[in-house]
Design a protein around this motif. Structure first.
Motif, PDB file in Angstrom:
ATOM      1  N   PRO A   1      67.378  70.531 -65.231  1.00 34.40           N
ATOM      2  CA  PRO A   1      68.590  70.265 -65.538  1.00 34.40           C
ATOM      3  C   PRO A   1      68.919  69.671 -66.740  1.00 34.40           C
ATOM      4  O   PRO A   1      69.947  70.169 -67.669  1.00 34.40           O
ATOM      5  N   ARG A   2      68.589  68.718 -67.274  1.00 31.62           N
ATOM      6  CA  ARG A   2      68.843  67.910 -68.538  1.00 31.62           C
ATOM      7  C   ARG A   2      67.764  68.099 -69.703  1.00 31.62           C
ATOM      8  O   ARG A   2      68.097  67.313 -70.709  1.00 31.62           O
ATOM      9  N   ARG A   3      66.776  68.877 -69.306  1.00 35.44           N
ATOM     10  CA  ARG A   3      65.803  69.038 -70.219  1.00 35.44           C
ATOM     11  C   ARG A   3      65.114  67.897 -70.708  1.00 35.44           C
ATOM     12  O   ARG A   3      65.393  67.316 -71.468  1.00 35.44           O
ATOM     13  N   THR A   4      64.047  67.661 -69.895  1.00 38.20           N
ATOM     14  CA  THR A   4      63.272  66.550 -69.821  1.00 38.20           C
ATOM     15  C   THR A   4      62.471  66.481 -71.167  1.00 38.20           C
ATOM     16  O   THR A   4      61.524  67.315 -71.561  1.00 38.20           O
ATOM     17  N   PRO A   5      62.555  65.457 -72.085  1.00 35.64           N
ATOM     18  CA  PRO A   5      61.866  65.263 -73.147  1.00 35.64           C
ATOM     19  C   PRO A   5      60.380  65.092 -73.024  1.00 35.64           C
ATOM     20  O   PRO A   5      59.896  64.546 -71.918  1.00 35.64           O
TER      21      PRO A   5
END
Length: 351
Positions: free
Chosen positions: A211-215
């Motif tokens: 959902p948050r685009r994981t680095p």
């Protein structure tokens, strides 16, 4: 006080036993909200000048705890309460595994170093995910470091990493692909670009879908040849990774079999950092780890281009207030130099 305790007692006890007792005590602290919050209020970095941002994540300071201490995400909140700006848990593998036979952890006191051949002992990705789902009682930036399950063949490594990533990426502030530990047979072979490209691409697809685009970052060994360091840096740019962590432990030593960390790794770690900065500039976040003991080491890494700095072995010799003391000293140095933000220091001496 800690130096006296270490000299008279701790140095004579089995290091792995001390490690497990410490993790258990910190895990207990993690479920005692009042004590945890009091410690966080007293010890966590609060100087606004220390704040940094990297890959969309806001860190209270540039200095954090490297992977290897909290292998199962058992005590990240307590470690944050002790003053670390971020905590990297793991290395976590898709499947639980006991690691290598004991003894597998050795102090090298004269060199302020440690040799380990732990072999990614951990309870597996599902167990770590269960702990990471708990509500954090104090602010904590938690990265998750994932590695290959020992029994999985090299040809199936990408699928194994993907399994871990699916469990852990949605719960992590950032995700690290560890292909650089010397204690899992064949793992370092995965640093070769032709093997690393499909592995990182597969994990990145998972990280990008959260959902948050994981680095996503990759952690490399200090023993890579310079040309191979350049190749990994180019690959990270090509794939759109968020950063590189440099470096893991080294096998270039004359002690027990395993990876050496601590003071002897310092020079090579800085050398690799400078090479990476020269290759990628500020297009990737560089995280420097290896031989970090004091504020001088953190300052040197920041000047050389690291946005974040990590330590672990230094805590063994420095004690539980190590991170707090380091942050206090870093704040004082910024004021002495008339620097309003640590971000002004990053890369100042980079080529």
């Amino acid at each position: 006080m800690y130096r006296l305790l270490f000299s008279l007692v701790l140095r004579h006890l089995d290091p792995e036993r001390i490690h497990h007792l410490t993790v258990r005590a910190l895990a207990l602290l993690s479920v005692l909200p009042v004590v945890r919050k009091l410690l966080h209020r007293a010890l966590a970095p609060r100087d606004p000048a220390l704040r940094v941002s990297a890959f969309g994540v806001h860190f209270p300071s540039p200095f954090g705890l490297a992977a290897g201490f909290d292998k199962d995400a058992a005590c990240a909140e307590a470690l944050s309460a002790l003053g670390f700006g971020h905590v990297e848990v793991g290395t976590v593998t898709a499947h639980a595994q006991p690691g290598n036979p004991r003894p597998r952890l050795f102090r090298v006191i004269g060199e302020r170093a440690v040799i380990n051949r732990m072999g990614f002992n951990n309870a597996g990705a599902v167990a770590a995910a269960r702990r990471l789902r708990r509500t954090r009682g104090v602010p904590a930036i938690v990265g998750v470091n994932i590695g290959k399950t020992k029994v999985v063949p090299e040809s199936e490594a990408a699928d194994d990493y993907v399994t871990s990533a699916k469990e852990l990426a949605p719960l992590a502030d950032y995700l690290v692909v560890n292909v650089s530990s010397p204690n899992t047979p064949g793992l370092r072979n995965l640093q070769a670009v032709e093997l690393l490209r499909p592995l990182l691409a597969a994990v990145k697809q998972v990280a990008d879908s959260t959902p948050r685009r994981t680095p996503l970052l990759v952690k490399i060994a200090p023993d890579l040849a310079d040309d191979d360091i350049d190749a990994v840096a180019d690959l990270a740019l090509e794939l759109g990774l968020d950063g590189i962590i440099a470096t893991n432990t080294t096998i270039k030593h004359s002690g027990e079999t395993g990876g050496l960390s601590g003071r002897p790794l310092k020079a090579r770690s800085v050398e690799v950092l400078r090479r990476l900065r020269g290759r990628v500039g500020d297009r990737l976040t560089l995280v420097s780890v290896g031989g970090v003991e004091n504020v001088d080491d953190v300052w040197e890494r920041l000047l050389a281009g690291a946005t974040l700095v990590q330590g672990y072995t230094g805590m063994i010799y420095g004690g539980p207030l190590w991170a707090h003391t380091l942050h206090r000293d870093l704040s004082r140095r910024l004021k002495r130099h008339g620097v309003k933000s640590v971000t002004e220091v990053i890369g100042r001496t980079a080529a």
